[in-house]
Design a protein around this motif. Structure first.
Motif, mmCIF file in Angstrom:
data_model
loop_
_atom_site.group_PDB
_atom_site.id
_atom_site.type_symbol
_atom_site.label_atom_id
_atom_site.label_comp_id
_atom_site.label_asym_id
_atom_site.label_seq_id
_atom_site.Cartn_x
_atom_site.Cartn_y
_atom_site.Cartn_z
ATOM 1 N N VAL A 20 0.714 -1.172 0.076
ATOM 2 C CA VAL A 20 0.003 0.128 -0.137
ATOM 3 C C VAL A 20 0.863 1.086 -0.085
ATOM 4 O O VAL A 20 1.739 1.388 0.766
ATOM 5 N N LEU A 21 0.604 2.091 -1.066
ATOM 6 C CA LEU A 21 1.321 3.404 -0.831
ATOM 7 C C LEU A 21 0.028 4.444 -0.346
ATOM 8 O O LEU A 21 -0.903 4.764 -0.861
ATOM 9 N N TRP A 22 0.675 5.118 0.701
ATOM 10 C CA TRP A 22 -0.327 6.126 1.499
ATOM 11 C C TRP A 22 0.337 7.460 0.653
ATOM 12 O O TRP A 22 1.607 8.087 1.361
ATOM 13 N N VAL A 23 -0.349 7.921 0.176
ATOM 14 C CA VAL A 23 0.105 9.551 -0.458
ATOM 15 C C VAL A 23 -0.501 10.649 0.151
ATOM 16 O O VAL A 23 -1.277 10.391 1.162
ATOM 17 N N LEU A 69 -3.498 1.991 -3.791
ATOM 18 C CA LEU A 69 -2.966 3.489 -3.575
ATOM 19 C C LEU A 69 -4.135 4.005 -2.631
ATOM 20 O O LEU A 69 -5.241 4.302 -3.091
ATOM 21 N N SER A 70 -3.814 4.520 -1.645
ATOM 22 C CA SER A 70 -4.540 5.315 -0.598
ATOM 23 C C SER A 70 -3.830 6.708 -0.120
ATOM 24 O O SER A 70 -2.892 7.177 -0.696
ATOM 25 N N GLY A 71 -4.510 7.032 0.928
ATOM 26 C CA GLY A 71 -3.699 8.259 1.501
ATOM 27 C C GLY A 71 -4.559 8.978 2.798
ATOM 28 O O GLY A 71 -5.207 7.969 3.390
ATOM 29 N N GLY A 72 -4.556 10.148 2.657
ATOM 30 C CA GLY A 72 -4.719 11.158 1.515
ATOM 31 C C GLY A 72 -5.695 10.703 0.520
ATOM 32 O O GLY A 72 -6.499 9.885 0.702
ATOM 33 N N ASP A 73 -5.680 11.345 -0.494
ATOM 34 C CA ASP A 73 -6.117 10.926 -1.719
ATOM 35 C C ASP A 73 -5.281 10.828 -3.034
ATOM 36 O O ASP A 73 -4.912 11.843 -3.265
ATOM 37 N N PRO A 74 -5.188 9.596 -3.584
ATOM 38 C CA PRO A 74 -4.517 9.528 -4.717
ATOM 39 C C PRO A 74 -4.851 10.488 -5.889
ATOM 40 O O PRO A 74 -4.105 10.808 -6.638
ATOM 41 N N LEU A 75 -6.207 10.911 -5.917
ATOM 42 C CA LEU A 75 -6.579 11.544 -6.976
ATOM 43 C C LEU A 75 -6.915 13.053 -6.502
ATOM 44 O O LEU A 75 -7.474 14.044 -7.168
#
Length: 163
Positions: A20-23, A69-75
């Motif tokens: 998981v990439l936390w942006v 892809l998660s976060g935050g918000d990748p978009l």
């Protein structure tokens, strides 16, 4: 693009064992968000070649099903170009891996984004504390949808994934 963490061997954010990439960066500011530290687009650290290599080293493992892809918000608008480039690179280099993307935007707001053609599952919609349900798989509140992106693009209508 900036990020906060790369989580390895995750089983909570999509089907199978995932990375998981936390942006960083989110303008939704959902009350009750489990990750408000990621809202600041200037927070975290730069997603550089070393971070990309770390992510790809995980995806190179046979037992890893894919990336989330998660976060935050990748978009988040400031992330879209870099996320698009990353998704296209992952899809080309790891065609057998799945790409899940969490966003606070609804499909109807972002359906025109070309990067979605590289995404397998989109979890859309803001987290709504009043609809929070810990029994739900892969989403925090009942208003959020699990969208089968390839089927949705092919059929020109939203196709949901049954839990």
């Amino acid at each position: 693009m900036r990020y906060h963490n790369i989580t390895k061997d995750d089983m909570l954010n999509g089907v199978g064992l995932r990375v998981v990439l936390w942006v960083a960066g989110c303008s939704h500011a959902c009350p009750g968000c489990h990750n408000p530290i990621t809202w600041d687009a200037a927070g975290g650290i730069l997603f550089d070649a070393a971070a990309r290599d770390e992510l790809f080293a995980e995806l190179d493992k046979d037992y890893v099903a894919g990336v989330t892809l998660s976060g935050g918000d990748p978009l988040f608008p400031g992330n879209r170009e870099a996320i698009g480039t990353l998704c296209r690179e992952i899809r080309e280099r790891f065609p057998g891996k799945t790409i899940w993307l969490y966003t606070g935007y609804r499909w109807e707001e972002i359906a025109e984004l070309s990067l979605l053609s590289c995404v397998d599952v989109l979890v859309d919609g803001r987290f709504m504390q009043a609809q929070a349900d810990p029994q739900l798989h892969w989403r925090g509140s009942a208003n959020q949808r699990l969208i089968d992106v390839p089927a949705t693009l092919q059929q020109h209508k939203i196709v949901l994934i049954d839990e």
